[in-house]
Design an enzyme around this catalytic site. Structure first.
Site, mmCIF file in Angstrom:
data_model
loop_
_atom_site.group_PDB
_atom_site.id
_atom_site.type_symbol
_atom_site.label_atom_id
_atom_site.label_comp_id
_atom_site.label_asym_id
_atom_site.label_seq_id
_atom_site.Cartn_x
_atom_site.Cartn_y
_atom_site.Cartn_z
ATOM 1 N N HIS A 103 28.433 30.659 25.645
ATOM 2 C CA HIS A 103 27.614 31.631 24.924
ATOM 3 C C HIS A 103 28.181 33.036 25.082
ATOM 4 O O HIS A 103 28.838 33.354 26.068
ATOM 5 C CB HIS A 103 26.165 31.542 25.410
ATOM 6 C CG HIS A 103 25.575 30.193 25.188
ATOM 7 N ND1 HIS A 103 25.331 29.308 26.218
ATOM 8 C CD2 HIS A 103 25.219 29.556 24.042
ATOM 9 C CE1 HIS A 103 24.841 28.185 25.720
ATOM 10 N NE2 HIS A 103 24.772 28.309 24.393
ATOM 11 N N SER A 140 23.157 27.147 15.624
ATOM 12 C CA SER A 140 22.740 26.625 16.922
ATOM 13 C C SER A 140 22.503 27.774 17.901
ATOM 14 O O SER A 140 22.087 28.863 17.506
ATOM 15 C CB SER A 140 23.781 25.622 17.431
ATOM 16 O OG SER A 140 25.074 26.217 17.467
ATOM 17 N N ASP A 148 28.689 32.328 30.072
ATOM 18 C CA ASP A 148 28.697 31.084 30.845
ATOM 19 C C ASP A 148 29.848 30.161 30.469
ATOM 20 O O ASP A 148 29.852 28.990 30.818
ATOM 21 C CB ASP A 148 27.370 30.337 30.658
ATOM 22 C CG ASP A 148 27.064 30.066 29.181
ATOM 23 O OD1 ASP A 148 27.933 30.370 28.328
ATOM 24 O OD2 ASP A 148 25.976 29.561 28.872
#
Length: 314
Positions: free
Chosen positions: A248, A72, A245
């Site tokens: 990530h 992902s 964040d």
């Protein structure tokens, strides 16, 4: 007026330098566009016979081992912010090609639907290594609408099992490493996503559950797994150091991932070895064209130099 630029063609001067340059550029772009369409329509295979590519079915040669990163967003953006994908590409320069197959926002349910497209069993060349990461999006709490990335834990386990079985079946020498779900900075995540998403539920408790499930599955099916949940939390400052964040990875977070991957590759008893120090360097022979050594008589072969690296990876 010329069709390709703003110059005016007079009877005395039937062309201009500017027009010729622009026309040449137009022709070259048309040829490139036509060739691209032919390449895509041929399924990515060279057109026009053997001379059209570096070899039958190859775009660039010599052919190197392929390491595919499949997952992902942590995979898709693994070349950003000093990412772990970029680190692996540097470490394996002239030794293996790092191929990125990352899909932002995906879960394991989406991954199993494209397995045969991303990893066809009848491909002429199969990857030497596939590194897989799914779980972070799966672990998010369910949305009241029924939409969203949440995948119930038992279903997630079966999807990851399907991925492992498929990848192991590609060839006798295709090796597989799974990455388990890392922790998150919940407070930073709330700050960065407030007002953007609806009913966003992503907690460390859920991450832990999916991480443990991935680890247990890998032990069951004989796939090597990296416990990112534990690896990140070995750093005292992991909450603030490892994320951009809250989810990530920052450069520091990616260093942990890269280090853990290289540990596995060094310790694995695979034949052939996929550790970078054990793999041949492409065109690594000495050459009289390299820089001349201080003796003035020999040259220095820079093929395996690593002076540029801030971290001397093992």
């Amino acid at each position: 007026m010329c069709l390709f630029c703003t110059c005016f063609v007079t009877p005395e001067k039937k062309s201009s330098r500017k027009c010729a340059i622009i026309y040449s550029h137009f022709r070259s772009q048309a040829v490139i566009s036509h060739a691209t369409r032919k390449f895509v329509s041929s399924g990515g295979k060279p057109v026009g016979g053997e001379a059209a590519g570096a070899g039958a079915g190859e775009m660039v040669g010599p052919q190197r081992p392929q390491f595919v990163l499949f997952g992902s967003s942590i995979v898709q953006i693994s070349y950003a912010n000093g990412g772990w994908g970029a680190i692996l590409s540097d470490v394996y320069a002239r030794k293996a090609d790092i191929v990125l197959r990352g899909y932002y926002g995906w879960n394991s349910r989406g991954a199993v639907q494209v397995l045969n497209q991303v990893f066809p069993k009848d491909a002429a060349t199969q990857p030497s290594l596939v590194i897989v990461y799914f779980g972070g999006n799966d672990s998010m709490g369910p949305h009241s609408s029924g939409l969203g990335p949440h995948v119930p834990l038992p279903e997630y386990i079966e999807h990851m099992r399907s991925i492992a079985v498929h990848l192991k079946s590609l060839s006798d020498t295709t090796r597989v490493i799974f990455l388990s779900c890392p922790p998150v900075n919940e407070a930073k995540l709330r700050e960065s996503t407030s007002g953007i998403f609806s009913e966003l539920v992503r907690t460390n408790e859920l991450c832990r559950q999916y991480s443990e499930a991935c680890i247990h599955l890998c032990r069951e099916v004989g796939v090597k797994v990296i416990d990112l949940w534990t690896a990140f939390q070995k750093r005292d400052d992991w909450l603030n150091a490892c994320f951009t964040d809250g989810i990530h990875l920052s450069a520091e977070g990616s260093k942990i991932v890269a280090e853990e991957i290289l540990k596995v590759l060094k310790g694995a008893e695979w034949e052939p070895s996929l550790h970078w120090k054990s793999m041949p360097t492409e065109f690594g022979e000495d050459s009289p064209y390299y820089l001349v050594a201080v003796d003035g008589k020999t040259t220095l072969n820079p093929s395996d130099w690593t002076f540029h690296r801030e971290i001397q990876w093992d």
